[in-house]
Scaffold this motif. Structure first.
Motif, PDB file in Angstrom:
ATOM      1  N   ALA A 326      36.711  57.150  18.308  1.00 43.52           N
ATOM      2  CA  ALA A 326      37.519  55.982  18.701  1.00 43.52           C
ATOM      3  C   ALA A 326      38.117  55.390  17.430  1.00 43.52           C
ATOM      4  CB  ALA A 326      36.628  54.958  19.387  1.00 43.52           C
ATOM      5  N   ALA A 327      39.280  54.754  17.558  1.00 50.44           N
ATOM      6  CA  ALA A 327      39.968  54.226  16.369  1.00 50.44           C
ATOM      7  C   ALA A 327      39.235  53.012  15.797  1.00 50.44           C
ATOM      8  CB  ALA A 327      41.389  53.833  16.748  1.00 50.44           C
ATOM      9  N   GLU A 328      39.248  52.859  14.471  1.00 42.52           N
ATOM     10  CA  GLU A 328      38.708  51.656  13.811  1.00 42.52           C
ATOM     11  C   GLU A 328      39.428  51.475  12.479  1.00 42.52           C
ATOM     12  OE1 GLU A 328      34.630  51.701  12.591  1.00 42.52           O
ATOM     13  OE2 GLU A 328      35.022  53.142  11.018  1.00 42.52           O
ATOM     14  N   SER A 329      39.219  50.327  11.832  1.00 43.35           N
ATOM     15  CA  SER A 329      39.849  50.143  10.523  1.00 43.35           C
ATOM     16  C   SER A 329      38.844  49.569   9.534  1.00 43.35           C
ATOM     17  CB  SER A 329      41.065  49.227  10.636  1.00 43.35           C
ATOM     18  OG  SER A 329      40.619  47.948  11.013  1.00 43.35           O
ATOM     19  N   SER A 330      39.077  49.819   8.248  1.00 46.43           N
ATOM     20  CA  SER A 330      38.163  49.362   7.203  1.00 46.43           C
ATOM     21  C   SER A 330      39.001  48.711   6.106  1.00 46.43           C
ATOM     22  CB  SER A 330      37.401  50.565   6.650  1.00 46.43           C
ATOM     23  OG  SER A 330      37.229  50.461   5.267  1.00 46.43           O
ATOM     24  N   ALA A 331      38.415  47.682   5.464  1.00 51.38           N
ATOM     25  CA  ALA A 331      39.159  46.979   4.405  1.00 51.38           C
ATOM     26  C   ALA A 331      39.418  47.907   3.222  1.00 51.38           C
ATOM     27  CB  ALA A 331      38.370  45.760   3.962  1.00 51.38           C
ATOM     28  N   ALA A 332      38.452  48.777   2.921  1.00 47.74           N
ATOM     29  CA  ALA A 332      38.592  49.638   1.735  1.00 47.74           C
ATOM     30  C   ALA A 332      39.427  50.879   2.023  1.00 47.74           C
ATOM     31  CB  ALA A 332      37.217  50.051   1.230  1.00 47.74           C
ATOM     32  N   LEU A 333      39.364  51.392   3.275  1.00 48.50           N
ATOM     33  CA  LEU A 333      39.944  52.704   3.534  1.00 48.50           C
ATOM     34  C   LEU A 333      41.121  52.711   4.507  1.00 48.50           C
ATOM     35  CD1 LEU A 333      36.535  54.544   3.848  1.00 48.50           C
ATOM     36  CD2 LEU A 333      38.036  54.621   1.891  1.00 48.50           C
ATOM     37  N   GLY A 334      41.453  51.541   5.086  1.00 46.57           N
ATOM     38  CA  GLY A 334      42.598  51.509   6.000  1.00 46.57           C
ATOM     39  C   GLY A 334      42.214  51.950   7.407  1.00 46.57           C
ATOM     40  N   PHE A 335      43.165  52.621   8.088  1.00 49.19           N
ATOM     41  CA  PHE A 335      42.921  53.029   9.475  1.00 49.19           C
ATOM     42  C   PHE A 335      42.225  54.368   9.529  1.00 49.19           C
ATOM     43  CE2 PHE A 335      46.561  50.140   9.997  1.00 49.19           C
ATOM     44  CZ  PHE A 335      45.990  49.275  10.928  1.00 49.19           C
ATOM     45  N   GLY A 336      41.314  54.510  10.506  1.00 47.67           N
ATOM     46  CA  GLY A 336      40.617  55.789  10.665  1.00 47.67           C
ATOM     47  C   GLY A 336      39.921  55.823  12.011  1.00 47.67           C
ATOM     48  N   PHE A 337      38.870  56.627  12.128  1.00 46.74           N
ATOM     49  CA  PHE A 337      38.166  56.797  13.406  1.00 46.74           C
ATOM     50  C   PHE A 337      36.668  56.660  13.223  1.00 46.74           C
ATOM     51  CE2 PHE A 337      42.100  59.139  13.668  1.00 46.74           C
ATOM     52  CZ  PHE A 337      42.610  58.668  14.865  1.00 46.74           C
ATOM     53  N   ARG A 338      36.021  56.069  14.226  1.00 46.97           N
ATOM     54  CA  ARG A 338      34.555  56.041  14.267  1.00 46.97           C
ATOM     55  C   ARG A 338      34.155  57.217  15.153  1.00 46.97           C
ATOM     56  NH1 ARG A 338      29.986  54.037  12.108  1.00 46.97           N
ATOM     57  NH2 ARG A 338      31.610  53.256  10.797  1.00 46.97           N
ATOM     58  N   CYS A 339      33.453  58.193  14.593  1.00 52.10           N
ATOM     59  CA  CYS A 339      33.160  59.429  15.334  1.00 52.10           C
ATOM     60  C   CYS A 339      31.673  59.554  15.632  1.00 52.10           C
ATOM     61  CB  CYS A 339      33.584  60.647  14.515  1.00 52.10           C
ATOM     62  SG  CYS A 339      35.264  60.537  13.983  1.00 52.10           S
ATOM     63  N   GLY A 340      31.366  60.167  16.768  1.00 52.77           N
ATOM     64  CA  GLY A 340      29.974  60.443  17.112  1.00 52.77           C
ATOM     65  C   GLY A 340      29.713  61.929  16.972  1.00 52.77           C
ATOM     66  N   PHE A 341      28.629  62.279  16.285  1.00 51.28           N
ATOM     67  CA  PHE A 341      28.279  63.698  16.078  1.00 51.28           C
ATOM     68  C   PHE A 341      26.876  63.960  16.632  1.00 51.28           C
ATOM     69  CE2 PHE A 341      30.807  62.176  12.507  1.00 51.28           C
ATOM     70  CZ  PHE A 341      31.897  63.028  12.567  1.00 51.28           C
ATOM     71  N   LEU A 342      26.553  65.249  16.785  1.00 54.97           N
ATOM     72  CA  LEU A 342      25.218  65.594  17.290  1.00 54.97           C
ATOM     73  C   LEU A 342      24.193  65.674  16.172  1.00 54.97           C
ATOM     74  CD1 LEU A 342      26.143  68.289  19.922  1.00 54.97           C
ATOM     75  CD2 LEU A 342      25.678  65.895  20.259  1.00 54.97           C
ATOM     76  N   GLY A 343      24.648  65.664  14.920  1.00 55.21           N
ATOM     77  CA  GLY A 343      23.693  65.758  13.813  1.00 55.21           C
ATOM     78  C   GLY A 343      24.454  65.913  12.508  1.00 55.21           C
ATOM     79  N   MET A 344      23.697  65.999  11.416  1.00 53.94           N
ATOM     80  CA  MET A 344      24.345  66.046  10.101  1.00 53.94           C
ATOM     81  C   MET A 344      25.109  67.353   9.882  1.00 53.94           C
ATOM     82  SD  MET A 344      23.672  63.119   9.088  1.00 53.94           S
ATOM     83  CE  MET A 344      24.404  63.203   7.495  1.00 53.94           C
ATOM     84  N   LEU A 345      24.572  68.471  10.360  1.00 52.40           N
ATOM     85  CA  LEU A 345      25.276  69.751  10.169  1.00 52.40           C
ATOM     86  C   LEU A 345      26.595  69.713  10.954  1.00 52.40           C
ATOM     87  CD1 LEU A 345      25.332  72.703   9.099  1.00 52.40           C
ATOM     88  CD2 LEU A 345      24.392  73.391  11.272  1.00 52.40           C
ATOM     89  N   HIS A 346      26.518  69.169  12.160  1.00 53.78           N
ATOM     90  CA  HIS A 346      27.711  69.060  13.000  1.00 53.78           C
ATOM     91  C   HIS A 346      28.788  68.256  12.267  1.00 53.78           C
ATOM     92  CE1 HIS A 346      29.581  67.589  17.028  1.00 53.78           C
ATOM     93  NE2 HIS A 346      30.157  68.678  16.610  1.00 53.78           N
ATOM     94  N   MET A 347      28.359  67.160  11.617  1.00 51.46           N
ATOM     95  CA  MET A 347      29.296  66.300  10.895  1.00 51.46           C
ATOM     96  C   MET A 347      29.944  67.064   9.735  1.00 51.46           C
ATOM     97  SD  MET A 347      28.292  62.662   9.339  1.00 51.46           S
ATOM     98  CE  MET A 347      28.736  62.237   7.690  1.00 51.46           C
ATOM     99  N   GLU A 348      29.122  67.827   9.029  1.00 52.73           N
ATOM    100  CA  GLU A 348      29.622  68.609   7.884  1.00 52.73           C
ATOM    101  C   GLU A 348      30.645  69.650   8.350  1.00 52.73           C
ATOM    102  OE1 GLU A 348      27.103  71.042   4.836  1.00 52.73           O
ATOM    103  OE2 GLU A 348      25.993  69.238   5.390  1.00 52.73           O
ATOM    104  N   ILE A 349      30.311  70.317   9.471  1.00 47.06           N
ATOM    105  CA  ILE A 349      31.183  71.375   9.999  1.00 47.06           C
ATOM    106  C   ILE A 349      32.523  70.787  10.454  1.00 47.06           C
ATOM    107  CG2 ILE A 349      31.435  73.065  11.877  1.00 47.06           C
ATOM    108  CD1 ILE A 349      29.443  74.055   9.857  1.00 47.06           C
ATOM    109  N   ILE A 350      32.472  69.631  11.148  1.00 46.49           N
ATOM    110  CA  ILE A 350      33.715  69.001  11.633  1.00 46.49           C
ATOM    111  C   ILE A 350      34.607  68.667  10.439  1.00 46.49           C
ATOM    112  CG2 ILE A 350      34.662  66.881  12.679  1.00 46.49           C
ATOM    113  CD1 ILE A 350      33.567  68.642  14.826  1.00 46.49           C
TER     114      ILE A 350
END
Length: 598
Positions: A326-350
């Motif tokens: 889902a879309a979100e924004s951060s003061a340091a990084l601007g616009f981006g996405f908040r993502c849900g993953f199944l685990g750390m390896l999944h996050m690395e692969i994505i």
């Protein structure tokens, strides 16, 4: 239909699924000598480099047995727990499964969880004892373990070797004899389960489905039941190594569909396909809903690439339905996405797939979970906190609730002590302990989900030498003593590095984060203070020392006052620089926070 068999291959990671699939393809002559290569179904470079399967792949084989021609649809599945969603999708499309157990490593964690998934869907299980040609293999003992686990007869287990091809004929015979043909009625209205989809830049979205009832013909008008959209079936067919177009795909078979869909949002994995004129009333209940475990922000390095990143994520989600964003924004990084993953390896692969397949360089923030915050002003109203920067000020805060889970860990009896101490360190409360056999124990804990996000999984595998299997289910929210730890660089807070941490661990984690950042942030011409703070109270500080530029190099003699003059001038410049100096944070710094215990 009685000549069709749909089956998948399930096993723990590295027990030889892909190699055995290669031997089955050779034995049925599905691929020619020229086309064949090791791990043929793993078609991503990433899969070959790491030696793991990330996607399940479907392929159709033809085999003649006792004078009759059979069609075998094989789906090879991943073994790593982070991709268990792929496995649940494959299982939903099959009637049987080959359960592969490594003769040297015996039954392991994922073997059991995948087996339970298959049994819940009433699949016929064919146990295969793989790698029996290894010198370290222990076939007798492992066969007894399989009999205990499945309750089958000893002669039901097929000894095999993916390397030498031993036992492949016996496996093919068992698939035909033991796995039931698909049930379904070709005369009923079309009902097909979508279990995968792929984005093709030239032809739009390719949908991979399994027909439960009815038939699908080329040019037919079909309807997607979840979205209600209707399309024409421009091309349908079955999947060999390459796609084979057909006029009709009927009940029980697995096939692909191309209908020129360009929008990724219009196809949902798990949806049901039906005939637009004569629709079926029942949607197929497919696989379980995906449970993201880890949430992290993904931001484009250049803010202008935001839309492009959104398109890339949508295309990637087609291929991997377990990615949620889902879309979100951060003061340091601007616009981006908040993502849900199944685990750390999944996050690395994505992250790696975004870089390779879509040419998107991204920044990933510290992973976390969702919390509920309650303020003193409105103590009944919960504020959902997905990002630590959304947490209200400590002075206004009444209390914070965090999600708890019921964790089930199955491990060998030798490792109970280590597993328990790890769970207690992660604020787990033991609720139950049962011995399944003399060798295997099931432990139940109530734990905060946030503690699992960081490095729990890797450490659980380490203390149990890879033997522990881990599964969880949410049990609701509980009040916790949580504080927000901010990281300040050069007195500026970096919101992408802040985290919500239990008050007892805050000092330790803050200290470790500062030390880690000190190693990773390159030195500048001025001192950079790195501080961890809770509210206004600084709990830890490290300093990245300034590089000293030798301004006196051009003085090769003369009076000392000449050198002093240059040094004084440099001192003034440094003072000014510190006031306006900006610090570049390298991408590794965001990821390193995850590996604080290494």
């Amino acid at each position: 239909m009685k000549h069709i068999r749909n089956f998948c291959i399930i096993a723990h990671i590295d027990h030889g699924k892909s190699t055995l699939a290669d031997r089955l393809l050779d034995a049925t002559q599905t691929v020619t000598k020229r086309e064949s290569q090791a791990q043929l179904l793993d078609n991503m470079d990433l899969e070959r480099e790491r030696g793991i399967t990330i996607k399940s792949h479907a392929i159709q084989m033809e085999y003649t047995y006792k004078g009759e021609q059979y069609i075998l649809n094989l789906i090879d599945t991943p073994g790593h727990v982070d991709f268990s969603y792929e496995v649940s999708r494959s299982i939903a499309a099959c009637e049987g499964a080959l359960l592969i157990v490594d003769a040297a490593q015996s039954i392991q964690a994922q073997t059991i969880s995948n087996l339970y998934l298959a049994l819940e869907n009433d699949l016929e299980i064919i146990p295969v004892l793989n790698k029996i040609d290894l010198p370290s293999a222990n076939p007798e003992e492992v066969s007894d373990d399989i009999v205990d686990l499945l309750g089958c007869k000893l002669e039901d287990i097929i000894p095999a070797s993916g390397k030498t091809g031993l036992g492949v004929e016996a496996i093919l015979a068992a698939i035909i004899e033991r796995i039931p043909p698909p049930k379904g009625d070709p005369s009923e209205p079309l009902q097909a389960l979508i279990f995968d989809s792929v984005y093709n830049p030239f032809r739009g979205i390719e949908v991979i489905f399994r027909v439960i009832n009815g038939t699908i013909t080329k040019g037919q008008k079909i309807k997607f039941m979840a979205t209600g959209n209707e399309y024409f079936a421009d091309e349908i067919g079955t999947l060999k190594l390459n796609q084979v177009p057909k006029q009709v795909v009927s009940a029980g078979d697995v096939g692909y569909l191309i209908s020129g869909i360009k929008e990724a949002k219009e196809v949902k994995v798990g949806d049901t396909l039906t005939d637009a004129k004569n629709p079926t009333q029942n949607m197929v209940s497919g696989f379980e809903d995906v449970k993201p475990m880890v949430f992290a922000g993904i931001y484009p390095v250049d803010t202008e690439d935001y839309e492009e990143l959104r398109n890339s994520m949508e295309k990637l989600q087609l291929n991997d339905a377990s990615l949620v964003f889902a879309a979100e924004s951060s003061a340091a990084l601007g616009f981006g996405f908040r993502c849900g993953f199944l685990g750390m390896l999944h996050m690395e692969i994505i992250q790696e797939r975004l870089e390779r397949e879509f040419d998107m360089t991204v920044i990933t923030t510290v992973p976390n979970v969702s919390y509920y915050a309650y303020t003193k002003k409105e103590p009944e109203k919960a504020i959902i906190v997905n990002n630590p920067s959304d947490l209200p000020e400590p002075s206004k805060l009444d209390h914070v609730e965090e999600p708890y889970i019921k964790a089930t860990i199955i491990t060998k009896a030798d490792f109970v002590g280590q597993v328990m101490s790890l769970c207690i360190e992660k604020r787990g409360i033991i609720t139950n302990q049962t011995y399944l056999t003399t060798e295997r124990v099931e432990l139940n804990f109530d734990m905060p989900l946030a503690e699992i996000v960081f490095d729990f999984y890797d450490r659980l595998k380490t203390v149990s030498k890879g033997y522990a299997s881990f599964d969880y289910s949410p049990i609701g929210m509980r009040t916790s003593n949580l504080v927000k730890v901010d990281i300040l660089l050069n007195a500026q807070p970096v919101d992408a590095l802040s985290a919500l941490i239990h008050a007892d661990n805050a000092y330790n984690i803050g200290k470790k984060m500062c030390e880690k950042l000190k190693e990773l942030i390159p030195r500048q011409q001025f001192d950079i203070p790195i501080q961890a703070a809770i509210g206004v109270k600084v709990i830890s500080r490290e300093t990245v020392k300034a590089l000293r530029k030798d301004v006196t190099a051009k003085c090769y003699g003369g009076d000392i006052s000449r050198k002093r003059k240059l040094l004084e001038k440099q001192k003034k410049g440094k003072k000014r620089m510190r006031q306006v100096g900006n610090v570049e944070i390298p991408q590794e710094a965001f990821m390193a926070v995850l590996k604080l215990n290494d």
